[in-house]
Design a protein around this motif. Structure first.
Motif, mmCIF file in Angstrom:
data_model
loop_
_atom_site.group_PDB
_atom_site.id
_atom_site.type_symbol
_atom_site.label_atom_id
_atom_site.label_comp_id
_atom_site.label_asym_id
_atom_site.label_seq_id
_atom_site.Cartn_x
_atom_site.Cartn_y
_atom_site.Cartn_z
ATOM 1 N N VAL A 109 -2.504 -5.525 -4.203
ATOM 2 C CA VAL A 109 -2.036 -4.678 -3.491
ATOM 3 C C VAL A 109 -2.447 -4.899 -2.046
ATOM 4 C CG1 VAL A 109 -2.253 -2.257 -2.926
ATOM 5 C CG2 VAL A 109 -2.143 -2.952 -5.243
ATOM 6 N N TYR A 142 0.796 -1.248 0.016
ATOM 7 C CA TYR A 142 -0.038 -0.076 0.037
ATOM 8 C C TYR A 142 0.870 1.500 -0.088
ATOM 9 C CZ TYR A 142 -4.102 -2.501 1.510
ATOM 10 O OH TYR A 142 -5.123 -3.615 1.705
ATOM 11 N N GLN A 189 0.814 0.105 -7.822
ATOM 12 C CA GLN A 189 -0.495 -0.278 -7.049
ATOM 13 C C GLN A 189 -1.411 -0.544 -8.398
ATOM 14 O OE1 GLN A 189 -2.057 1.261 -3.626
ATOM 15 N NE2 GLN A 189 -0.015 2.564 -3.407
#
Length: 316
Positions: free
Chosen positions: A40, A23, A30
């Motif tokens: 992710v 993250y 991502q």
């Protein structure tokens, strides 16, 4: 950007590889991870995804310990990181030789380590935990009458100890990002946004945690933005998480918790310098060359896997 994305997707497909991203890395990585069939998530879920998918190669957009965690769960697969120099202050703060000696000096304690550690430290531990599972695991051990040696994050350790009242001996490591959050500046910011909910990762100092409406893991904080009724949130964790938060709650207002203090050169600058080393360019380079492969001694890998497996079995 679309050209490099297409090149990376082609390499992933040709080499039967999967991209897993944390993250905290750049939003472009991502998006690419999800668009190419990867994930992710937090570090343990990244590793579990790699273990359960059919890919031969796991490409980890994150930091070194995340690559090692993926390798621990998938020793038969090739694991690549985007930059071999991308590490973590918590990993650095807990060198295996000093830690192993500390454990030997307190052999009556169950050794519980946070996921943000090296493979060697995980191998020395009895349990590996995440920020989302730490409370439940430590409470479980406390209920069994166990005394605990905790490493490496002192703030997360103190938070867990306060919540569980377990007998914990705590290693004194910390995250350079979460260490920067300032309680006095956060309290002042709350006055300007009285309707905002304050979301804090438990790697933050206690004085910051004390101001929180929600204390939790990366996943828990994302879910709080998505599910809580407030429209404004002040967030004390790495600002890379804002990308996913904006995706799940595009109409809500997100404010970075302040890191400004004596000697600070920015008001809010909570982003890990090592996470920032992950780019689309070095993702393509790593895939093309096969550089930055994670290798772990088989004995260490086996022992570390047992420590992680305890958590996986506990949370199943």
């Amino acid at each position: 950007m679309s050209r490099i994305n297409d090149q990376i997707k082609a390499q992933l497909k040709a080499k039967n590889a999967v991209l897993v991203a944390h993250y905290y890395v750049d939003g472009a990585l991502q998006d690419l991870a999800e668009a190419s069939g990867g994930i992710v998530s937090d570090s343990l879920e990244m590793a579990r995804f790699g273990q359960n998918c059919e890919a031969d190669i796991i490409v980890v957009a994150g930091v070194k310990f995340m690559g090692e965690t993926a390798k621990i769960l998938s020793p038969e697969k090739t694991v690549l990181v985007l930059d071999a120099g991308a590490t973590c202050s918590l990993d650095q703060d807990c060198p295996i030789d000093a830690f192993s000696k500390f454990c030997d000096q307190h052999s009556d304690r169950v050794v519980v380590v946070y996921a943000n550690t090296s493979a060697a430290v995980k191998a020395r531990a009895d349990w590996v935990v995440t920020s989302g599972s730490a409370l439940n695991v430590v409470k479980h051990l406390k209920d069994q009458g166990k005394k605990i040696l905790w490493a490496p994050d002192k703030h997360l350790g103190n938070y867990v100890q306060q919540q569980t009242h377990a007998d914990m001996l705590i290693w004194q490591g910390s995250c350079i990002v979460h260490e920067r959050f300032k309680a006095d500046a956060l309290a002042n910011l709350k006055k300007h946004h009285p309707q905002a909910a304050v979301l804090v990762h438990p790697e933050s100092p206690q004085s910051v945690v004390d101001l929180a409406d929600v204390v939790g893991s990366t996943t828990a904080l994302i879910n709080a933005v998505k599910n809580r009724k407030e429209q404004t949130f002040i967030i004390a964790t790495d600002n890379g998480i804002f990308h996913k938060m904006r995706a799940v709650a595009p109409h809500k207002t997100l404010i970075e918790a302040p890191t400004a203090g004596q000697g600070a050169d920015c008001e809010s600058c909570a982003h890990c310098e090592w996470m920032a080393m992950n780019t689309l360019e070095n993702c393509l380079s790593t895939l093309t060359t096969g550089n930055n492969e994670i290798k772990i001694d088989a004995f260490i890998n086996q022992k570390a896997k047992k420590s992680i497996q305890k958590l996986l079995d506990f949370t199943a």
